[in-house]
Design an enzyme around this catalytic site. Structure first.
Site, PDB file in Angstrom:
ATOM      1  N   GLY A 179       0.844  -1.196   0.000  1.00  0.00           N
ATOM      2  CA  GLY A 179       0.000   0.000   0.000  1.00  0.00           C
ATOM      3  C   GLY A 179       0.872   1.237   0.000  1.00  0.00           C
ATOM      4  N   ARG A 258       1.864  -4.004  12.588  1.00  0.00           N
ATOM      5  CA  ARG A 258       1.325  -4.239  13.929  1.00  0.00           C
ATOM      6  C   ARG A 258       1.954  -5.516  14.468  1.00  0.00           C
ATOM      7  NH1 ARG A 258       0.196   0.232  13.894  1.00  0.00           N
ATOM      8  NH2 ARG A 258      -1.795   1.316  14.141  1.00  0.00           N
ATOM      9  N   GLU A 287       1.302  -4.643  23.096  1.00  0.00           N
ATOM     10  CA  GLU A 287       1.777  -3.324  23.532  1.00  0.00           C
ATOM     11  C   GLU A 287       0.905  -2.783  24.656  1.00  0.00           C
ATOM     12  OE1 GLU A 287       2.205  -0.697  20.196  1.00  0.00           O
ATOM     13  OE2 GLU A 287       3.280  -2.193  19.054  1.00  0.00           O
ATOM     14  N   HIS A 305       7.102   1.712  19.190  1.00  0.00           N
ATOM     15  CA  HIS A 305       5.996   2.126  18.303  1.00  0.00           C
ATOM     16  C   HIS A 305       6.189   3.606  17.931  1.00  0.00           C
ATOM     17  CE1 HIS A 305       1.631   1.035  17.082  1.00  0.00           C
ATOM     18  NE2 HIS A 305       2.114   1.966  16.286  1.00  0.00           N
TER      19      HIS A 305
END
Lengths: 339, 339
Positions: A179, A258, A287, A305
């Site tokens: 993407g 993720r 997380e 992150h």
């Protein structure tokens, strides 16, 4: 279709606003620092109910039950789910503005069922995330963070003694998810003379890189996997034991998607036992927990992150959120609609 | 001209070889690990006198004075100078094979005066050094090493609390030294939509990037300086206080050249006082010493002169050294001649 729905729904919001002669309220649903970074400018279109991002939503509604029906939009981020339980607290909610590109923390089906619109970060973060993916890859390949740590702890001085890294230029790179982010990663790594292949739900006619219909096949034919796809039921644990064994002992995995994209237990085992060469991880399966087994490994680079944590991106997302809110409460099409 | 000289000189070496019916001796002049990484294959053209890279040259000659005249070539690396004192020990020396791209540890004028040829690493390391330069730049901009260290020391978990970094995409990059390495750096960073400018001794007609005739002017007009030039009398402290102040508080310096290119004392002051934003340093002014003031700074990434430390580059340089030796002792032109 989203825009049409939007016009219909936001007309309703606008009616509420006009009839009550008050601004629609926005609630910030995130951790304390969220509001420092992400604070839409004051507007005559809406009012931020909790500009300091406290207290948490449940507590706020419990102590201010009259506000339950006054909140027409929320700003939200990862680790703060927007599920049926949260939606039940907010009967007048019409818009969920996510500050992220990944929106697996939002129950889209439930939002859709209730006629609630959702926006995401659009293309705001793609460049920063791609930069981070390349940075993590070079760092793992060339042992930058481990060397920095060795020098600071005086386990090493600047000379020949440091172990050899692995060359990046010319490597075969497998991008999982072609993407916006995956394309930016591919563009960057082509300039390192890397050979790009990809896997995604479908082959893309606009992309000329070789396509593999399975991640296993992609891993078999590349030295590096870079995970840039969304997390959903189809992609959970898309990198499993078999994929890691196919990538092999010299292989590197970079995850800027993720944590749930990788079977983290198997990843730990493969890293510890040298079944793969290394990993650059910006995201983790549970997380904010980071598995403590990773802390003693020299073949991983760990990032909190942080792929979107630049001042430029935060200015960008503040603007996108503000424009979505303004558009919504002015009966105009959303800027970055998801539903 | 070097090739012609070579033919003349290597004919002499070959004559010595034939007349004595023994192979010309090569001495490895470097630290112990040097010979592990850099070991030419056995050859019928030459003989490695100290394959285990011990003892040091002075000691070896002191205990084996008869070998002083048997050494016709040396392999050398940084931190092991090849100066008049060393050359005086080796009256039959005809070739110095440097394993590096930078050869500031070799007294070229003295070699030339004595008719000794010098070879360098040629283009062997350019890609690896360019990869490292980009890696250090992303690491500093995006705080990767400091985040990794925070996570491992449990000063941080994976969430919003980490300070914001600076976006790399689109930045204005000033490359100091647009040779083989500088060109590779520029190619890579163009793919990050960076705007490249450069400084070098002279404007290069083959390069279309904007040219600045002084590093001060380059620093004034860019966000990042990447040092890729050779260290010599003209370039020593080419990055001084004035240049750093011109680069400014958000500016980043990456040094993959030689430590002496920067006034290190001023660099420390600028980093500590926030006069520049950060630095990625693979080289230091007095290696193997790394200034201890750097160890507590969060705006630097430190690397132990590791820009060429990949197994691929070491295979490459072994081959280049071996081919230079074979060529020299077969009266053929050198592969990567300097003089």
């Amino acid at each position: 279709m989203a825009a049409n729905q939007n016009v219909k729904t936001s007309t309703t919001s606008s009616s509420i606003q006009q009839s009550q002669n008050i601004l629609p309220n926005i609630f910030i649903h995130g951790p304390p620092k969220f509001s420092i970074f992400l604070q839409p400018n004051p507007s005559h279109n809406f009012h931020i109910l909790n500009p300091s991002c406290l207290p948490p939503l449940h507590q706020f509604i419990a102590t201010n039950p009259h506000h339950a029906s006054s909140i027409h939009a929320i700003l939200c981020t990862t680790l703060f789910p927007v599920n049926a339980e949260v939606l039940d607290l907010l009967p007048s909610l019409r818009l969920v503005c996510a500050s992220t590109a990944g929106i697996n923390h939002i129950d889209l089906a439930e939002c859709k069922r209730r006629g609630i619109h959702v926006t995401d970060a659009g293309n705001t973060f793609s460049e920063d995330v791609a930069d981070m993916a390349v940075g993590l890859l070079i760092d793992v390949s060339r042992k930058i963070s481990v060397a920095d740590s060795f020098l600071r702890r005086k386990l090493q001085h600047a000379s020949w003694d440091f172990p050899l890294g692995s060359k990046l230029t010319g490597k075969k790179i497998g991008v999982v998810g072609m993407g916006r982010i995956g394309s930016e990663v591919a563009t960057r790594l082509e300039a390192f003379s890397c050979k790009i292949s990809y896997n995604s739900r479908n082959k893309k006619s606009s992309i000329s890189y070789p396509f593999y219909s399975s991640v296993l096949e992609l891993a078999t034919n590349t030295n590096v996997l870079i995970l840039c796809c969304a997390l959903n039921d189809e992609t959970r644990h898309i990198v499993n034991k078999q994929v890691m064994l196919a990538l092999g002992k010299g292989g590197i995995i970079v995850n800027v998607g993720r944590g749930g994209l990788i079977d983290e237990k198997e990843l730990l085992r493969c890293l510890i036992e040298g079944e793969i060469g290394g990993a650059g991880l910006d995201v983790f399966e549970n997380e904010p927990h980071v598995p403590k087994e990773l802390f003693s490994l020299d073949n991983v680079v760990l990032s909190p992150h942080a792929a979107v944590l630049t001042s430029e991106s935060f200015n960008g997302i503040s603007k996108v959120v503000e424009e979505n809110l303004k558009a919504f409460f002015s009966n105009k099409p959303l800027i970055t609609p998801v539903i």
